[in-house]
Design a protein around this motif. Sequence first.
Motif, short mmCIF file in Angstrom:
data_model
loop_
_atom_site.label_atom_id
_atom_site.label_comp_id
_atom_site.label_asym_id
_atom_site.label_seq_id
_atom_site.Cartn_x
_atom_site.Cartn_y
_atom_site.Cartn_z
N LEU A 1 0.83 -1.20 0.00
CA LEU A 1 0.00 0.00 0.00
C LEU A 1 0.87 1.26 0.00
O LEU A 1 0.54 2.25 -0.67
CB LEU A 1 -0.93 -0.01 1.21
N THR A 2 1.98 1.22 0.70
CA THR A 2 2.90 2.36 0.71
C THR A 2 3.33 2.72 -0.70
O THR A 2 3.30 3.89 -1.10
CB THR A 2 4.15 2.05 1.55
N ALA A 3 3.74 1.72 -1.47
CA ALA A 3 4.19 1.96 -2.84
C ALA A 3 3.07 2.50 -3.71
O ALA A 3 3.27 3.42 -4.52
CB ALA A 3 4.76 0.68 -3.43
N GLU A 4 1.87 1.95 -3.56
CA GLU A 4 0.74 2.40 -4.37
C GLU A 4 0.37 3.85 -4.05
O GLU A 4 0.10 4.65 -4.95
CB GLU A 4 -0.45 1.46 -4.15
N VAL B 1 0.78 10.03 -5.03
CA VAL B 1 1.11 11.40 -4.62
C VAL B 1 2.19 12.00 -5.52
O VAL B 1 2.33 13.23 -5.60
CB VAL B 1 1.53 11.49 -3.14
N GLY B 2 2.96 11.14 -6.19
CA GLY B 2 3.95 11.62 -7.14
C GLY B 2 5.20 12.19 -6.48
O GLY B 2 5.32 12.23 -5.25
N PRO B 3 6.13 12.67 -7.30
CA PRO B 3 7.43 13.13 -6.79
C PRO B 3 7.34 14.35 -5.89
O PRO B 3 8.25 14.60 -5.09
CB PRO B 3 8.23 13.44 -8.06
N ALA B 4 6.25 15.11 -5.98
CA ALA B 4 6.10 16.28 -5.11
C ALA B 4 5.54 15.91 -3.74
O ALA B 4 5.52 16.76 -2.83
CB ALA B 4 5.19 17.32 -5.77
N GLY B 5 5.10 14.68 -3.57
CA GLY B 5 4.53 14.24 -2.31
C GLY B 5 5.44 13.27 -1.59
O GLY B 5 6.58 13.02 -2.01
N GLN B 6 4.93 12.73 -0.50
CA GLN B 6 5.70 11.76 0.28
C GLN B 6 4.75 10.84 1.04
O GLN B 6 3.72 11.30 1.55
CB GLN B 6 6.61 12.48 1.28
N VAL B 7 5.08 9.57 1.06
CA VAL B 7 4.34 8.59 1.87
C VAL B 7 5.32 7.95 2.84
O VAL B 7 6.32 7.35 2.41
CB VAL B 7 3.66 7.52 1.00
N ALA C 1 12.77 -3.00 0.08
CA ALA C 1 13.11 -3.58 -1.23
C ALA C 1 12.02 -3.26 -2.26
O ALA C 1 12.32 -2.92 -3.41
CB ALA C 1 13.29 -5.08 -1.10
N ARG C 2 10.77 -3.34 -1.85
CA ARG C 2 9.66 -3.08 -2.78
C ARG C 2 9.64 -1.61 -3.22
O ARG C 2 9.29 -1.31 -4.36
CB ARG C 2 8.33 -3.44 -2.12
N CYS C 3 9.97 -0.71 -2.33
CA CYS C 3 9.85 0.73 -2.60
C CYS C 3 11.15 1.36 -3.06
O CYS C 3 11.23 2.59 -3.18
CB CYS C 3 9.35 1.44 -1.34
N ARG C 4 12.12 0.54 -3.37
CA ARG C 4 13.45 1.06 -3.72
C ARG C 4 13.38 2.02 -4.91
O ARG C 4 14.12 3.01 -4.96
CB ARG C 4 14.41 -0.09 -4.02
N ASP C 5 12.53 1.76 -5.86
CA ASP C 5 12.43 2.59 -7.06
C ASP C 5 11.21 3.51 -7.03
O ASP C 5 10.75 3.97 -8.08
CB ASP C 5 12.38 1.70 -8.31
N VAL C 6 10.69 3.76 -5.82
CA VAL C 6 9.53 4.66 -5.66
C VAL C 6 10.00 5.83 -4.80
O VAL C 6 9.95 5.76 -3.57
CB VAL C 6 8.34 3.94 -5.00
N PRO C 7 10.47 6.92 -5.42
CA PRO C 7 11.13 7.99 -4.66
C PRO C 7 10.28 8.62 -3.57
O PRO C 7 10.81 9.08 -2.54
CB PRO C 7 11.46 9.03 -5.74
#
Length: 259
Positions: A50-53, A58-64, A79-85
């Motif tokens: 869910l974090t990655a989704e 929210v895109g690069p201007a947001g943060q989760v 590991a799952r979110c490694r490529d999700v800035p």
Amino acid sequence: MLAFDAETARQLEIGYMGADVVRRRRASFDALDPRPGETLVDIGCGNGLLTAELARAVGPAGQVIGLDPSADMRAVAVARCRDVPAAVLRHGLADAIPLEDGAADGAVAMQVFEYLPDLAPALAEAFRALRPGGRLVVSDIHFDSLIWATDAPGRMARMLRAWDAHLALRDAPARLPGEMARAGFVPRDVTPVTICDPVLRPDGLAQIMIRLIVPFAVNEGLVEEAEARAWAAEQEALARAGRFFFSLTQFVTRATKPG
């Protein structure tokens, strides 16, 4: 309580990609309604799906910020979110969110509050971390909604009593609206998400529960191993005979902070 160690994380990873859990996760996603540029908190983020989704939404201007106390679960999430800035993974608890007051636009907790014997501290902490007008979504299972076919009701009852020992509240969804109001939130709505499976699917919620219940009940000394194995084997036999049936309901509770 269930220990979310490396083996549990591996078992959950198998089922959390399946259609049953995807439906439950999507219901939480839709209720939170993530928007570009927002700061969101995923409380008890587990393996980070869910974090990655949310982070992609929210895109690069947001943060989760995904929070979890289990290092093994966080390792999977990292590991799952490694490529999700936009995704950031941190150690954190529902009643100890590492954010400043009013820093978040929204917060979500999926199958977390049922593990809390007292909901008030976690709700107070979410209230503190959210900005005025911020959104809170809490999704938990009401275990009194469980229907599970069996030809051995006594054994089924013993297995499910054993499983009760892994959580704190069977009825968290029924308590949440009132508890949210007492914490200062404005409760908005409660949406049921019922998983109803007449087939024992390899990626289904019932199969996840079988994989978790058997070792938990045995390792905690709550059920003899032979009985636990016989219970699991019966479910396979019912499935082969076309007599399998399983239903369980998650409730998605939505509230806002006044503002």
